[in-house]
Motif scaffolding. Structure first.
Motif, PDB file in Angstrom:
ATOM      1  N   UNK A 169       0.806  -1.237   0.334  1.00 25.52           N
ATOM      2  CA  UNK A 169      -0.070  -0.032   0.142  1.00 25.52           C
ATOM      3  C   UNK A 169       1.208   1.361  -0.080  1.00 25.52           C
TER       4      UNK A 169
ATOM      5  N   UNK B 100       2.942   5.948  -2.395  1.00 24.26           N
ATOM      6  CA  UNK B 100       4.090   6.876  -2.626  1.00 24.26           C
ATOM      7  C   UNK B 100       4.388   6.928  -4.073  1.00 24.26           C
TER       8      UNK B 100
ATOM      9  N   UNK C 263       1.714   7.042  -6.532  1.00 22.45           N
ATOM     10  CA  UNK C 263       0.704   7.804  -6.974  1.00 22.45           C
ATOM     11  C   UNK C 263       1.158   9.373  -6.501  1.00 22.45           C
ATOM     12  N   UNK C 264       1.450   9.598  -5.361  1.00 29.59           N
ATOM     13  CA  UNK C 264       2.047  10.948  -5.015  1.00 29.59           C
ATOM     14  C   UNK C 264       3.092  11.338  -5.756  1.00 29.59           C
ATOM     15  N   UNK C 265       4.024  10.591  -6.043  1.00 27.27           N
ATOM     16  CA  UNK C 265       5.208  11.070  -6.788  1.00 27.27           C
ATOM     17  C   UNK C 265       4.645  11.460  -8.269  1.00 27.27           C
TER      18      UNK C 265
ATOM     19  N   UNK D   4       1.581  12.366  -9.273  1.00 23.78           N
ATOM     20  CA  UNK D   4       0.803  13.534  -9.222  1.00 23.78           C
ATOM     21  C   UNK D   4       1.639  14.686  -9.048  1.00 23.78           C
ATOM     22  N   UNK D   5       2.758  14.414  -8.208  1.00 25.35           N
ATOM     23  CA  UNK D   5       3.861  15.538  -8.057  1.00 25.35           C
ATOM     24  C   UNK D   5       4.291  15.910  -9.186  1.00 25.35           C
ATOM     25  N   UNK D   6       4.977  14.994  -9.835  1.00 19.19           N
ATOM     26  CA  UNK D   6       5.571  15.333 -10.975  1.00 19.19           C
ATOM     27  C   UNK D   6       4.599  16.124 -12.231  1.00 19.19           C
ATOM     28  N   UNK D   7       3.447  15.544 -12.289  1.00 26.17           N
ATOM     29  CA  UNK D   7       2.472  16.212 -13.294  1.00 26.17           C
ATOM     30  C   UNK D   7       2.205  17.734 -12.525  1.00 26.17           C
ATOM     31  N   UNK D   8       2.185  17.966 -11.159  1.00 24.59           N
ATOM     32  CA  UNK D   8       2.044  19.266 -10.950  1.00 24.59           C
ATOM     33  C   UNK D   8       3.347  20.128 -11.028  1.00 24.59           C
TER      34      UNK D   8
END
Lengths: 382, 645
Positions: free
Chosen positions: B7, B12, B14-16, B18-22
């Protein structure tokens, strides 16, 4: 034994934390603040007063605050996130009922000799609360509509209260900052697509209805939109500030007119030259080189923060850092877009450069949380 | 809730992601900002630079200093004085009422001033400065300056303002200045940009108006750096303008003052000319007004008072007033008859007190008649019948020709606007204006300066000067102080023996016991004068009035009484000055006009209050009393001192 070694086995304790502070970030923050000191000295006509001196003191205080928050364990911030959020909502409600009016809006809460601007506090606590919320939430349920609505509400309640003050700029920053955390947490992209789609639909409906029988807005509201889209339409009214700002910016050229040589600021053509429009003076006096280098520094700050977010295995820490840095980005992007005539005039300062205590303190608290997440990051399993 | 490593790993990632997209989105937005910056700062920089320069640099016109006007002796007639004023700008002031309230505690402001300031502030755009108070003293303006922090939007300013030190004395001649009106601008094809300067003043009447071009000068310019609210921060460069030229008038301010005071209480005009040069020494029209009132903006109360005054103070009667010349015209008729060869002057005509012409009876002013009169006694006793006779012999055309030769009916080219031309009525004129044929009765009326004949006091003075010199003297009002040569007038070519008779007639008018102006004679050696009285009828006494017991002029209301005229030159042997006096509705020439003409003549010859010795002994006590009273009204000699460097 340094901040670069991400895969250390132990979490630092005591004075050892000093070694684990994200020092490059500190250096970058100081560098950006120095831009501010130079510009504040310049717009005051070559004087440390009335702006540079207090700004120096505030920034010094902000650095200490950042380190103090950074040395505090991350779990502490996670556990007080809920309480902090509730307190800031109560304070916002307090403004609603007992706030003092300043500049045409109720923003301040006077408690004895102290003046408090709860909307600034809410920017941090909302991000804290959302980060804690998604840290708590089972990743499998993140995109479930009920839990999505709950997350949106956490951001929407303070945004709504701020909007009532009325402070459109802060409300937008708040909701967009919240949106960034929600997005980073991994909520299904379809929600965002739907949101953007419906916004586009509303805007196009409003604009196409103009002049027809089913016109949605009043004529004067359309005229305001026109003036916003093309400030040159009304050079003495609403567009005056933007026009003057663009003139200042454009006249800077490649290397600017030179330190303290900007005529637009010195002769008061620029409004709010020490606060929201300080970027204009920077661009006027130091030209493209000065303006673009500041933007580069900002981007480097974002980069170092995102690096921290990617390297930590703490969900809370990562979301918190992304939220703080997203808010930071929104600050300077909206401010710069505004003075360049790309966005409406909303009261958003240039972070760490504009004169003003509240925004500076909030940002330094935010970077304190980033430092805390950096120092106390749980190491990734290799 | 316990989480598995899997999990953690997943979230982690996912966040990475999405963080990269941002981060990518942020980079893209930052890129847009840089692009925009490049666009503005590198591509359109010059254009924006130009706009910035336009913003900060303001071209200002510097109003030229208006030329000064002096009298013939260098006495200042029109000058410029420092004018401290306070202006206020709405967008800097904020709370107008508060600022005005504070201001009124520092300087005296009447309710009217405040009301006007508020009205002006609301009427103009917020960045237009509005004058709140003018003509402040140095103390007042310093008080405003030192309290500047408490008075946002208020600026003390300094400028030059026109001032007429002699006030009423010169208003009709020098005129006055006033703000440029829309009409003034429309009248010009290419208005001088200086006229656009707010509060700039131009000549509105008199010499100020006629000589505007020379008095105004040319504007300088100044490039200044201004801030956003238009306040001047510093001067970048400046091109000085050229001040207006000074003018020197032929008027003698002291004589002008004396003449005006001598006519006090009357509605009249007096002209004094130098018979050698044509210089007008005095051009006084009574009552007068203070030109300074108009410069400062006259109140409607004051203005209405001037308009409604029965004596018409705004009218310059010396050049704009047209009067039937009455008996002062008789020299014209006499010379016309002599010139036509209809009489030799020695011939005597019998005056029974009236003459019947074409079925109408024309009376002589002396009902009982003069008996047999020749030219000289006809003039000195002012017998009307003699001239009725002469005019019928020579006809109106010859009379008009002589009238023009002597300077009547001519519009003189003086630097004062709207000079009247008078009227020498011709057959043609009557046909056009009265739609009737010329009758012999019209000629008879014209022979004694009645009927249609109209002259201005200036013209009568010119006529007298021409009679005294036999030269075509032309009046002039401006002189070049550097000029050496005197203007040479052409000869009138009147036969000396005719003029000798005319002059003797005028001499006896004043100095012969039967002359009409005998009571106004001068006894001082070398100052004796020769003259001619005139009484011109404005209305006849009607039968109804006669029945009501009105026999004398003094029984009539003022505006129905006869005009009183007197023309003279002096000294008789070597004439230096010619004088014409008209007292509107004065009653009779010998009683109302002649004494004034005499006193003005004596004042001109003696350069001040006439010596008592010039008057016949029996009159001296009365004259002395009059002089004492008049002396008190004369202008402060301080003001009449020579101020030219």
């Amino acid at each position: 034994m340094s901040y670069l070694e991400y895969n250390t086995k132990r979490m630092p304790t005591g004075l050892a934390k000093v070694l684990y502070v994200n020092w490059p970030l500190v250096v970058l923050l100081v560098a950006v603040a120095c831009y501010g000191f130079v510009m504040l000295y310049s717009v005051a006509g070559g004087s440390a007063r009335p702006w540079m001196e207090p700004q120096l003191r505030r920034f010094g205080f902000g650095l200490l605050l950042m380190l103090a928050i950074g040395f505090t364990p991350l779990w502490f911030w996670r556990s007080i996130a809920g309480v902090a959020y509730v307190v800031s909502i109560l304070l916002l409600l307090g403004v609603e009922f007992f706030g003092t009016v300043g500049m045409g809006a109720k923003r301040w809460l006077v408690v004895g000799p102290a003046r408090l601007q709860p909307s600034e506090l809410a920017k941090i606590t909302t991000i804290l609360a959302l980060a804690a919320y998604y840290n708590w939430l089972d990743p499998k349920r993140i995109s479930h509509p009920v839990w999505v609505v709950l997350g949106v509400l956490i951001a929407a309640i303070p945004a709504f209260l701020v909007l009532r003050q009325p402070d459109l700029g802060t409300a937008l920053l708040l909701s967009m900052g919240g949106g960034i955390v929600i997005f980073a947490a991994g909520v299904h992209w379809a929600y965002f697509a739907a949101l953007i789609g419906s916004m586009v639909a509303v805007v196009s409906a409003v604009m196409t209805s103009r002049g027809t029988d089913w016109q949605i807005l009043k004529d004067y509201q359309y005229r305001r939109i026109d003036a916003f889209l093309d400030p040159t339409l009304d050079p003495l009214g609403a567009g005056y500030h933007i026009n003057q700002s663009m003139i200042a910016l454009g006249s800077g050229g490649w290397s600017g007119r030179g330190f303290m040589e900007g005529t637009q600021a010195r002769l008061n053509f620029l409004p709010e030259k020490q606060t929201d429009f300080i970027f204009t003076t920077l661009a006027e006096e130091f030209g493209f080189v000065g303006a673009a280098s500041l933007l580069l520094l900002y981007l480097m700050i974002i980069g170092f923060c995102l690096l921290t977010a990617f390297r930590t295995s703490s969900r809370f820490g990562a979301l918190l850092v992304i939220g703080v840095v997203g808010t930071f980005f929104l600050y300077f992007a909206v401010n710069m877009a505004m003075v360049m005539g790309l966005a409406p005039v909303v009261g958003v300062p240039l972070p760490l450069v504009s004169f003003g205590g509240s925004a500076m303190t909030v940002l330094m608290v935010g970077f304190g949380l980033v430092q805390s997440a950096h120092i106390h990051r749980p190491r990734l399993p290799s | 809730m316990k989480r598995t490593d899997r999990d953690k790993e997943l979230s982690h990632r996912t966040i990475t992601r999405r963080g990269l997209i941002l981060g990518g989105a942020q980079l893209a937005i930052a890129g847009t900002l840089v692009w925009r910056l490049r666009d503005m700062q590198l591509m359109q920089s010059e254009q924006f630079h130009l706009l910035a320069e336009e913003n900060r640099i303001n071209l200002r016109l510097l109003p030229p200093t208006r030329g000064l006007i002096f009298d013939r002796n260098g006495v200042l007639l029109a000058g410029n004085e420092q004018n401290y004023r306070v202006v206020i700008k709405r967008d800097d002031a904020g709370d107008i009422d508060l600022v005005l309230d504070r201001l009124s505690q520092l300087i005296h402001l009447s309710e009217d001033d405040l009301e006007r300031a508020r009205r002006d502030l609301l009427r103009h755009r917020p960045f237009v400065p509005v004058t709140v108070a003018e003509r402040l003293s140095w103390e007042e303006i310093s008080r405003v300056a030192t309290n500047a922090p408490a008075l946002p939007g208020v600026t003390p300013e300094m400028g030059l303002s026109r001032v007429y030190p002699l006030r009423e004395d010169m208003a009709h001649v020098v005129g006055y200045v006033g703000p440029v009106s829309e009409r003034d601008l429309e009248a010009l094809d290419t208005p001088d940009p200086v006229l656009m300067i707010p509060r700039f003043q131009i000549g509105k009447s008199g010499v100020e108006r006629a000589m505007e071009d020379r008095l105004r000068g040319t504007a300088g310019s100044q490039r200044v750096e201004v801030n956003a609210v238009g306040r001047v921060m510093r001067e970048l460069d400046r091109a000085e303008g050229k001040p207006g030229s000074n003018l020197h008038m032929t008027i003698d301010a002291r004589l002008q003052n004396y003449a005006l005071q001598r006519m006090q209480g009357q509605s009249g005009a007096a002209v004094v000319m130098d018979t050698a040069t044509g210089d007008i020494l005095a051009l006084a029209s009574a009552p007068s007004f203070d030109g300074n009132l108009f410069v400062r903006g006259i109140s409607s109360t004051d203005y209405n008072a001037l308009l409604e005054n029965e004596y018409r103070p705004l009218l310059n009667k010396t050049i704009q007033g047209m009067y039937p010349p009455g008996s002062t015209f008789k020299m014209v008729t006499a010379l016309a008859a002599l010139d036509a060869g209809e009489t030799d002057g020695e011939e005597r005509v019998f005056c029974p007190g009236h003459m019947d012409v074409a079925g109408n009876r024309f009376h002589c002013w002396r009902r009982g008649g003069h008996g047999r009169v020749g030219l000289v006694s006809a003039l000195s006793e002012s017998c009307d019948v003699y001239f009725y006779e002469m005019s019928q012999r020579c006809g109106i055309d010859r009379i008009n020709a002589m009238s023009e030769r002597l300077g009547l009916g001519i519009r003189y080219d003086l630097p004062i606007p709207s000079i009247a031309g008078g009227l020498n009525p011709t057959r043609d004129w009557k046909r056009r204006n009265r739609n009737a044929e010329w009758l012999v009765g019209d000629t008879v009326n014209a022979s004694i300066g009645q009927g249609f004949v109209l002259s201005t006091p200036l013209q009568l003075a010119v006529m007298t000067a021409r009679l005294a010199t036999n030269k075509a003297i032309l009046p002039r009002l401006l002189r070049d102080p550097m000029e050496q040569a005197q203007p040479q007038a052409a000869s009138l070519d009147l036969r000396p023996e005719w003029l000798r008779m005319i002059r003797r007639g005028m001499h006896e008018t004043v100095n012969h016991a039967r002359g009409t102006a005998y009571s106004s004679r001068v006894v001082a050696e070398g100052q004796e004068m020769a003259g001619k009285t005139g009484t011109s009828q404005v209305f006849s006494i009607t039968r109804a009035e006669r029945d009501a017991g009105i026999r004398q002029q003094s029984d009539l209301p003022w505006n129905r009484r006869n005009h009183a005229l007197f023309v003279n030159y002096a000294p008789v042997d070597a004439p230096r000055i010619a004088v014409a006096v008209v007292i509107e509705h004065g009653g009779g020439g010998s009683s109302a006009a002649a004494p004034i003409g005499r006193d003005i003549t004596l004042a001109a010859l003696n350069d001040g209050i006439p010596p008592l010795a010039a008057y016949p002994a029996p009159q001296r006590n009365r004259i002395r009393a009059e002089q004492i009273e008049l002396e008190e009204r004369l202008r402060d000699p301080q003001l009449l001192r020579i101020s030219r460097a």
